[in-house]
Write a protein that holds these residues in place. Structure first.
Motif, mmCIF file in Angstrom:
data_model
loop_
_atom_site.group_PDB
_atom_site.id
_atom_site.type_symbol
_atom_site.label_atom_id
_atom_site.label_comp_id
_atom_site.label_asym_id
_atom_site.label_seq_id
_atom_site.Cartn_x
_atom_site.Cartn_y
_atom_site.Cartn_z
ATOM 1 N N PRO A 95 55.763 -44.729 3.615
ATOM 2 C CA PRO A 95 54.816 -45.847 3.718
ATOM 3 C C PRO A 95 54.055 -45.770 5.030
ATOM 4 O O PRO A 95 54.573 -45.293 6.043
ATOM 5 C CB PRO A 95 55.731 -47.077 3.675
ATOM 6 N N GLY A 96 52.810 -46.237 5.019
ATOM 7 C CA GLY A 96 52.006 -46.213 6.229
ATOM 8 C C GLY A 96 52.586 -47.108 7.312
ATOM 9 O O GLY A 96 53.235 -48.124 7.018
ATOM 10 N N THR A 97 52.331 -46.747 8.559
ATOM 11 C CA THR A 97 52.884 -47.521 9.664
ATOM 12 C C THR A 97 52.308 -48.925 9.713
ATOM 13 O O THR A 97 53.030 -49.900 9.937
ATOM 14 C CB THR A 97 52.605 -46.795 10.994
ATOM 15 N N ASN A 98 50.997 -49.066 9.507
ATOM 16 C CA ASN A 98 50.336 -50.365 9.617
ATOM 17 C C ASN A 98 50.086 -51.025 8.266
ATOM 18 O O ASN A 98 49.903 -52.241 8.204
ATOM 19 C CB ASN A 98 48.999 -50.211 10.355
ATOM 20 N N ASP A 99 50.069 -50.235 7.209
ATOM 21 C CA ASP A 99 49.811 -50.757 5.868
ATOM 22 C C ASP A 99 50.897 -50.235 4.932
ATOM 23 O O ASP A 99 50.848 -49.078 4.514
ATOM 24 C CB ASP A 99 48.425 -50.308 5.387
ATOM 25 N N PRO A 100 51.870 -51.095 4.579
ATOM 26 C CA PRO A 100 52.983 -50.631 3.743
ATOM 27 C C PRO A 100 52.547 -50.117 2.377
ATOM 28 O O PRO A 100 53.271 -49.353 1.745
ATOM 29 C CB PRO A 100 53.868 -51.877 3.605
#
Length: 437
Positions: free
Chosen positions: A98-103
Motif C-alpha cells: 500500500p502507498g505510504t500516503n494513500d492506502p
C-alpha cells in the motif's frame, strides 16, 4: 494387484507433498525507495499451502514447483502481497505494498531472499573460522561469513587498525577492518545479542601507537604546544607476551625503563545498525556498539548489544594490546589478535545502549557527539538495567546511582565519545532480581 502398482506409485509423491515440511527461515530484502529493508521470514509448507510470518506479522499463500505467492497482514490491517520465483541461490520477486500516503494506492518494490541454514541437531557447536575478507563498515547489507546459533562459539582472528595481520602482511584497507559479519540465528529486531569474550590472545610481538593527544583533551595552550613540537609521530611498541608487558621500541632516555602491563581488548564490537540508518564507518560508534574503544572489552567479560536486524550481524576487530581510559593518544597499542567468543540471544529484551558485565561490575556505555550527551545516555542505560533486571522504581534507581555509581571516560578518539556508567555487583547483591527481567 499388478494393475494397481503404477497408480500407487503415482499417489506416493502427492502424499509426501501433503506432509508438513520443516520450518524455513529466510532473510527477505526489499528495495524500498533506494533503501534496503531486511526482514525475517518464516515459511511453513503443507502441500501447496504456505503459512508463516514476516517480522512477526502473519502470512498466508500458495506455492508451486518454483513460484510462491503470499500475503502479509500487518497489525494495522494493511496487506502486503509478494510474488516470488525460487532459484537455487534464493528468491527474487516483486512486493505489492500500500502507498505510504494513500492506502488505496499500490506501489511495487523488488525483493530478494536468501535461506538461512537450518540449525544443526545436537548441542551448540564450536567453529574455527579463518577470515579471508574484512569490512570497513558496520552494515546490514553484507553477506554473512558464518551462521551461528545461540550457544555456539567461534575461534577466529582480527587484523590491527591498519589492516595488518600477525605476519606483518597488509590484508585489508586502513581504518579498523572488521572480521564478520556473523549471522546469529533466531536474533531479531528488539532482542539483545549476548557476546561472551572467552579468550583474547595477542599473536605478534609489536604494536603501533602515536605520541599524540586528541583535540578534546587539550585546551588552546596545550594544543599550541603540541603543534609546535610536532606531536602525532608513530611509535612502535615491543610486546613481551611472556612477561605480559609492553615498552617503546626506541624510547627517549627518560622512557627507557617505562613499561605498561598488557591487557588485550577489542576496540571494535558491533551489530548492524537499524533500517533507516546508513552503514556506519568502522571508526564510528552508537547504540549498535561499533568502534567503542572501551578498555573493559576484555577476556572474561560479557557484552550486550541491541539487535536491530535479522541475525544481528556481529562484527569485531581493532585489537589493542593495552589502552588507557579515553584512548587519548588517538591510537591505543594497535595490534592483531586471536579471539574466541560465544553468542546467545535474549528474545524480546530491548536495551537502549551497549552493556558490559564483568565479574565485579555492570556497565552501561553511552556514546554520543559530546561528553554531556554521552553521560546522559550512559545514565539512562544504567537506570534501564536496574529497572529491567532488578525491578527498581526511578526513585530507587536515583538512590542507588547517587550513592554508588562510577563514571569513566571510555573514548575520546572518535567522531562520537563514550562515557561508561558502572555499579559494583556487590552493592546490588541484596537487591532482589526482578521477577520479569
Amino acid at each position: 494387484m499388478p494393475k494397481l502398482l503404477p497408480l500407487l506409485l503415482c499417489l506416493i509423491p502427492a502424499t509426501l507433498l501433503a506432509q508438513p515440511q520443516p520450518r524455513e527461515e529466510w532473510v527477505l530484502t526489499t528495495r524500498v525507495y533506494g533503501n534496503l529493508l531486511h526482514q525475517r521470514l518464516w515459511l511453513e509448507r503443507e502441500g501447496t499451502r504456505l503459512r508463516g510470518s514476516l517480522d512477526g506479522d502473519p502470512l498466508e499463500g500458495q506455492s508451486s514447483e518454483r513460484h510462491l505467492r503470499f500475503v502479509v497482514t500487518a497489525r494495522s490491517g494493511a496487506r502486503y502481497a509478494y510474488s516470488a520465483t525460487q532459484h537455487p541461490d534464493g528468491l527474487t520477486g516483486e512486493a505489492d505494498w500500500p502507498g505510504t500516503n494513500d492506502p488505496k494506492a499500490r506501489v511495487s518494490h523488488p525483493f530478494t531472499a536468501r535461506a538461512v541454514p537450518m540449525r544443526p541437531p545436537g548441542p551448540p557447536r564450536h567453529h574455527d573460522f579463518e577470515p579471508t575478507t574484512f569490512s570497513n563498515t558496520f552494515s546490514a547489507d553484507l553477506p554473512p561469513v558464518l551462521t551461528l546459533w545461540p550457544g555456539d562459539s567461534v575461534r577466529t582472528r582480527t587484523l590491527d587498525s591498519g589492516g595488518v595481520d600477525a605476519q606483518g602482511v597488509t590484508r585489508a584497507l586502513f581504518g579498523n577492518p572488521q572480521t564478520g559479519p556473523f549471522y546469529v540465528g533466531t536474533a531479531a529486531d528488539g532482542d539483545t545479542l549476548v557476546i561472551h569474550l572467552k579468550r583474547l590472545r595477542l599473536n605478534r610481538d609489536t604494536a603501533d601507537s602515536l605520541d599524540d593527544l586528541v583535540g578534546r583533551a587539550m585546551g588552546p595552550r596545550l594544543a599550541a604546544k603540541a603543534h609546535a613540537q610536532g606531536l602525532g609521530k608513530p611509535i612502535r611498541w615491543k610486546l613481551d607476551r611472556k612477561r605480559g608487558i609492553a615498552r617503546p621500541e626506541s624510547p627517549s632516555p627518560r622512557m627507557k625503563d617505562f613499561t605498561v602491563p598488557l591487557r588485550p581488548m577489542l576496540g571494535g564490537l558491533a551489530v548492524a545498525p537499524a533500517f533507516g540508518f546508513p552503514p556506519a564507518s568502522t571508526g564510528d560508534s552508537g547504540r549498535f556498539g561499533g568502534n567503542m574503544d572501551f578498555n573493559e572489552l576484555v577476556e572474561g567479560n560479557t557484552v550486550y548489544l541491541p539487535v536491530s536486524q535479522p541475525g544481528a550481524l556481529l562484527y569485531l576487530g581493532d585489537a589493542h594490546a593495552a589502552q588507557g581510559d579515553g584512548e587519548t593518544s588517538q591510537f591505543a597499542l594497535e595490534t592483531s589478535m586471536e579471539v574466541e567468543f560465544a553468542v546467545d540471544v535474549l528474545p524480546g529484551k530491548s536495551i537502549a545502549t551497549p552493556r558490559i558485565e564483568s565479574p565485579t561490575h555492570i556497565i552501561a556505555l553511552g556514546q554520543a557527539g559530546s561528553l554531556d550527551d554521552a553521560l546522559r545516555v550512559a545514565t539512562a542505560g544504567l537506570t534501564q538495567w536496574l529497572e529491567q533486571d532488578y525491578g527498581l522504581s526511578l526513585s530507587d534507581c536515583a538512590q542507588v546511582l547517587g550513592t554508588s555509581a562510577q563514571f569513566r571516560v571510555a573514548n575520546l578518539a572518535g567522531r562520537n565519545v563514550g562515557v561508561a556508567a558502572s555499579l559494583e555487583k556487590q552493592r546490588l547483591a541484596r537487591l532482589k532480581p526482578s521477577p520479569n527481567p
